[in-house]
Design an enzyme around this catalytic site. Structure first.
Site, PDB file in Angstrom:
ATOM      1  N   GLY A  63       0.805  -1.213   0.000  1.00  0.00           N
ATOM      2  CA  GLY A  63       0.000   0.000   0.000  1.00  0.00           C
ATOM      3  C   GLY A  63       0.843   1.269   0.000  1.00  0.00           C
ATOM      4  CG  HIS A  64      -1.221   4.923   0.675  1.00  0.00           C
ATOM      5  ND1 HIS A  64      -2.313   4.093   0.721  1.00  0.00           N
ATOM      6  CD2 HIS A  64      -1.364   5.767   1.719  1.00  0.00           C
ATOM      7  CE1 HIS A  64      -3.071   4.421   1.735  1.00  0.00           C
ATOM      8  NE2 HIS A  64      -2.525   5.430   2.368  1.00  0.00           N
ATOM      9  CG  ASN A  65       2.278   7.002   2.597  1.00  0.00           C
ATOM     10  OD1 ASN A  65       2.634   7.473   1.517  1.00  0.00           O
ATOM     11  ND2 ASN A  65       1.284   7.515   3.301  1.00  0.00           N
TER      12      ASN A  65
END
Lengths: 366, 366, 366
Positions: free
Chosen positions: B261-263
């Site tokens: 996922g993001h980050n």
């Protein structure tokens, strides 16, 4: 596409009733159908009394055996001896199929050494490598790529964006949904010295000094071998084997987002539902059903005719014919008992505490 | 591709035996090999006595140290000090690689501002955006797309259909399997007022009035930063970060159908097996192994050298070096104890009921 | 892209402070920002005191309400009333979007009968079939394919490699990430006689004689119907329905690697996180949140406003508004109790054994 009630009943090996010359142009749920004129129209699927309540007088319907078409005021009907089976024939009759025009699109890049059988339909931007051979009647959607030396049988259907790497073989009537990947490299790595995973497999969980090590790639020289009548779902991946092929048997159907690791063998007539994962070198027998999200550990055997319920995680060998469930997967009856006991656990805890108290009081009295 | 036993042994840093001038053209399981003539042929992999039983006299084999080539009647042999490690060198020696011809295919659409290093092989229908830079020796399969401003190092291999969005950077020797997606938008949404999820995180499960709210998109301005020697599996997805990059460290290997996922940050030399999912902003340390289908909650830390067994679901912080298993994941030993106790639960229930009865009788007597 | 602090504050419906004419060119974490000159620069996101410690004097920042910009020596600041919500506006303001040039790329293959609204941007190698209609302002990345007769609304964004099959409809502002597949065939098969799965559903687990049977395909005549403001993640798959459409309601957001089976209906404003799987004919209500790796059984109902925690496996109907967790999923409070009791199980076992001993001794004494 329109056929008469008579022809449709015949095609479905079922009994017709009423005006057998009415034309059928498609099938739908009862609420999406209505009375038809002499030119015919869409036939309603009402193979249980529950669905039949939405039938309108003057319409056509497929009913279960024993249902009365006159009671619903139908113009024509077809009786389905086994409704789900009839659905197969019916939907096949009306499926226009995917959007692939006949002939070979001028933008396709096909190596001169590749051989396609007659009747091929090849979409725009398809790439077919050297020495590929494909049988008769292939339908290949846009943006498909097929690597050097792969061999596919007759009547294959590869939807848009399918990736078939080099050295993949498959039988007749293979159907692959969009963006599935067949023949990617296996996930196989090794460290110069024993890795943490090898260590805990040997010691069953305990670890000595942790060493920093890098992973070295084991390349995948094997291909993928697929039998006849296999289907592979959208965005699924089947990795190539290390020194022999990853194998999928005849008649096996694989849903979307399924993973088959390197060296896996899957037998004939299996159903592998969506998001199933089978780790490297596992062996799945014939007629095995793995429901959605089932996981199979690497290097284990799952016997013939095993059925694994949704999200089961299979860590150890499963004997033939067993019905299993849970994480870790155990016999379904056992899992049911376990679940029942787990739900009662908080009550057990209370009962045990009260009993302890009672016994303590008894002891004090004694 | 054929090399002598002598050359192969040398390449594998191993000991040769017998006719060192025989030519090796490939490697296979013992049952797929046989006696070779003076021109050589395929070498059998028989690195344990179990596999060696299928060896035929007159053939060539790779054996474990201590095995006797004369006992099997071999013409030549190579001794593997650490069999799995030798597999790395051996398979590399014979891997013909994917089907990507040298040079840049005339159908490729490459922005004039993009820069590719020397020796690039670019397949049909590849799309490379403005200001992209790619190092030397790139191999880029058909239908790959690379967005504006992305930067890749030397010797990258992008298989057919790989998607690299804009603003992605990666180091040297990146390998990406087909149809993987790097740099898609993060899954990040917000409601005008507190959402149900925020509420139950705050209240640990209880909810007040449920409000109807729509989700507003938080865009992803960060890119993806990938180190050297990283592999990414077929159909895996790595989302871009919100305002900083999603990061994957050097030497980390990612299998098929994995989601980052993001980050998210993943450290160096990790192994993330198939169908692993790591939710937004989680931090994975160095040398972490996540087996198939492991899930990691958003915003948590998984320490260096953690090993998580198949299908573990990690909801909370994991200290460095821990071996964990289960849903929710706990120490492997604890999980083993829990599983044992759970299997005995139905018997506990019986025992407790009998004990209760006994005590009740005791009380009545007393 | 650069706007002043004044304009940005206004766009975000927030309060500005300090030098409102400074230009903002982007946003980043505090440690990636620094003092800005009169020409402005990147604004720091410091919406909690924790993040603010990394702020440098002379920089610009977005702060939570109540924080003091002078204490950090800022040149300018914007106060966020609800920080996450502000992130939506802020990131939208600075998102350059994917790499799709305006106009229709000359390599695109668009059927003459297809109709695109004005302002379309269509990338290289896109394939659009007969009778497709797409509204205004479409952005369609490279290698996208759209099948015959599909209809999309205004302002859709289809990233590279997206597959939309024939007969799919979607509303306005649809966003699809790369390599997602919409409208693949459903996974629906039938055997001539009762199959093992049908048998165990009827008998709850026990099986008579196991018969060898082949699977016959039920074709998918239904399409997929998608509402307005829907997002679909990278490599996700949504299968077409059997005789009616698979449906996704307005405002629903779907993450990467998610599977929606044939005939599934999902309501409005749902969040389906990564690797969720919803099996055939399941019905998901409005505003439902399914966290990562949640599985939903076929043919069941999940009520409005249900929230299912990570990796929950939903086997049976869930009433509206419930918060659930676990495999099998139960009320979150119940699951928490169960987990607590399970962790204490080994201690229960000991306590029970000791109690048994005590009672046995009591009995012997008595």
């Amino acid at each position: 596409m329109a056929i008469t009630i008579r022809e449709l009943a015949q095609a479905l090996d079922a009994q017709g009733w009423g005006d057998l010359d009415l034309k059928v142009t498609g099938a739908a749920e009862p609420q999406a159908t209505g009375p038809v004129g002499p030119e015919g129209g869409v036939i309603a699927l009402a193979m249980s009394p529950k669905y039949a309540t939405a039938l309108q007088p003057g319409s056509m319907a497929i009913l279960a055996e024993g249902m009365d078409p006159q009671a619903y005021g139908l113009k024509a009907a077809i009786f389905a001896p086994r409704p789900r089976l009839l659905m197969a024939g019916l939907t096949r009759a009306f499926d226009p199929g995917p959007d692939i025009a006949p002939g070979i699109h001028p933008t396709a890049v096909i190596d001169p050494s590749a051989r396609l059988g007659e009747g091929a339909a090849v979409g725009p931007f398809v790439v077919i490598g050297a020495d590929v051979t494909i049988g008769r009647g292939a339908r290949i959607g846009p943006h498909v790529s097929i690597g050097r030396g792969s061999r596919l049988g007759d009547d294959v259907l590869l939807n848009a964006g399918v990736r078939i790497a080099h050295g993949v073989t498959a039988g007749h009537r293979l159907i692959v949904q969009s963006n599935a990947v067949i023949g990617g490299d296996g996930f196989s790595f090794v460290t110069p010295e024993e890795s943490g995973i090898e260590e805990i497999r040997r010691t069953l969980g305990s670890r000595d000094a942790i060493k920093q090590q890098h992973w070295t790639r084991i390349h995948s020289l094997g291909g993928v071998e697929i039998g006849d009548d296999v289907e592979i779902g959208a965005n699924s991946t089947i990795d190539r084997g290390t020194i022999r092929a990853t194998r999928v048997g005849n008649g096996t159907k694989i849903d979307n987002l399924v993973m088959l690791g390197h060296n896996v063998t899957v037998g004939d007539d299996c159903l592998l539902c969506s998001q199933v994962g089978v780790a490297g070198s596992a062996r799945i027998g014939n007629r095995v059903v793995l429901a959605g999200k089932v996981g199979v550990n690497d290097n284990i055997d799952v016997g013939d005719d095993v059925i694994a319920g949704g999200a089961s995680k299979i860590f150890t060998r499963v004997p033939a014919g067993r019905v299993i469930l849970g994480n870790p997967a155990v016999k379904m009856e056992t899992q049911m008992e376990i679940q029942k006991a787990i739900r009662r656990l908080p009550r057990f805890a209370e009962q045990l505490a009260r009993l302890q108290e009672t016994v303590t009081r008894l002891l004090e009295k004694g």
